[in-house]
Design a protein around this motif. Structure first.
Motif, PDB file in Angstrom:
ATOM      1  N   THR A  42       0.801  -1.229   0.000  1.00  0.00           N
ATOM      2  CA  THR A  42       0.000   0.000   0.000  1.00  0.00           C
ATOM      3  C   THR A  42       0.835   1.281   0.000  1.00  0.00           C
ATOM      4  OG1 THR A  42      -0.142  -0.014   2.422  1.00  0.00           O
ATOM      5  CG2 THR A  42      -1.920  -1.127   1.203  1.00  0.00           C
ATOM      6  N   THR A  44       3.189   4.355  -0.963  1.00  0.00           N
ATOM      7  CA  THR A  44       3.475   5.096  -2.190  1.00  0.00           C
ATOM      8  C   THR A  44       4.976   5.039  -2.468  1.00  0.00           C
ATOM      9  OG1 THR A  44       3.876   7.187  -1.037  1.00  0.00           O
ATOM     10  CG2 THR A  44       1.593   6.707  -1.694  1.00  0.00           C
ATOM     11  N   GLU A  46       6.904   7.531  -2.771  1.00  0.00           N
ATOM     12  CA  GLU A  46       7.534   8.508  -1.884  1.00  0.00           C
ATOM     13  C   GLU A  46       7.768   7.932  -0.489  1.00  0.00           C
ATOM     14  OE1 GLU A  46       4.731   9.195  -3.740  1.00  0.00           O
ATOM     15  OE2 GLU A  46       5.741  10.358  -5.294  1.00  0.00           O
ATOM     16  N   GLU A  47       6.785   7.198   0.025  1.00  0.00           N
ATOM     17  CA  GLU A  47       6.935   6.575   1.347  1.00  0.00           C
ATOM     18  C   GLU A  47       8.043   5.529   1.325  1.00  0.00           C
ATOM     19  OE1 GLU A  47       2.373   6.932   3.036  1.00  0.00           O
ATOM     20  OE2 GLU A  47       2.866   5.275   1.701  1.00  0.00           O
ATOM     21  N   LYS A  61       9.838   3.506  -7.374  1.00  0.00           N
ATOM     22  CA  LYS A  61       8.899   3.487  -8.500  1.00  0.00           C
ATOM     23  C   LYS A  61       8.762   2.081  -9.065  1.00  0.00           C
ATOM     24  CE  LYS A  61       9.366   8.296  -9.929  1.00  0.00           C
ATOM     25  NZ  LYS A  61       9.854   9.229 -10.967  1.00  0.00           N
ATOM     26  N   VAL A  64       6.370  -0.009  -6.911  1.00  0.00           N
ATOM     27  CA  VAL A  64       4.972   0.330  -7.175  1.00  0.00           C
ATOM     28  C   VAL A  64       4.537  -0.213  -8.535  1.00  0.00           C
ATOM     29  CG1 VAL A  64       3.347   2.232  -7.522  1.00  0.00           C
ATOM     30  CG2 VAL A  64       5.017   2.340  -5.652  1.00  0.00           C
TER      31      VAL A  64
END
Length: 99
Positions: A42, A44, A46-47, A61, A64
């Motif tokens: 879950t 992102t 950035e996280e 990236k 994800v």
């Protein structure tokens, strides 16, 4: 009289010393209980980049993108399926990772 007060003050300070040490131990335990957990299904990009060691913008990236293309990770070890992420990176972050 001053000697008696000095002795009593010293005894009180020594008596309170273990309480202070116990308080510090409890603080460390509380901090460990609230350690950062990153859900790889879950989080992102950035996280992932911000909270994990050895994960920069590109690898975040990729995590994800892999998740979007292949569905949720079934274990933390599945991260090695992402290009550029090896066992060493997973092991560095293992205590922070959930799925």
């Amino acid at each position: 009289m001053k000697l008696l007060l000095s002795c009593l003050s010293l005894m009180a300070a020594l008596w309170l010393l273990p309480v202070q040490a116990e308080s510090t131990d409890n603080q460390v335990q509380a901090e460990e209980a609230f350690a950062i957990q990153v859900n790889i299904n879950t989080a992102t990009a950035e996280e992932l980049e911000t909270l994990l060691t050895g994960i920069g913008e590109t690898k975040a990236k990729r995590i994800v993108e892999y998740r979007q293309a292949n569905g949720d990770f079934q274990s933390v070890d599945d991260l090695v399926k992402v290009k550029g992420i090896g066992v060493a990176t997973v092991n560095k972050n293992r205590d922070k990772l959930t799925y």
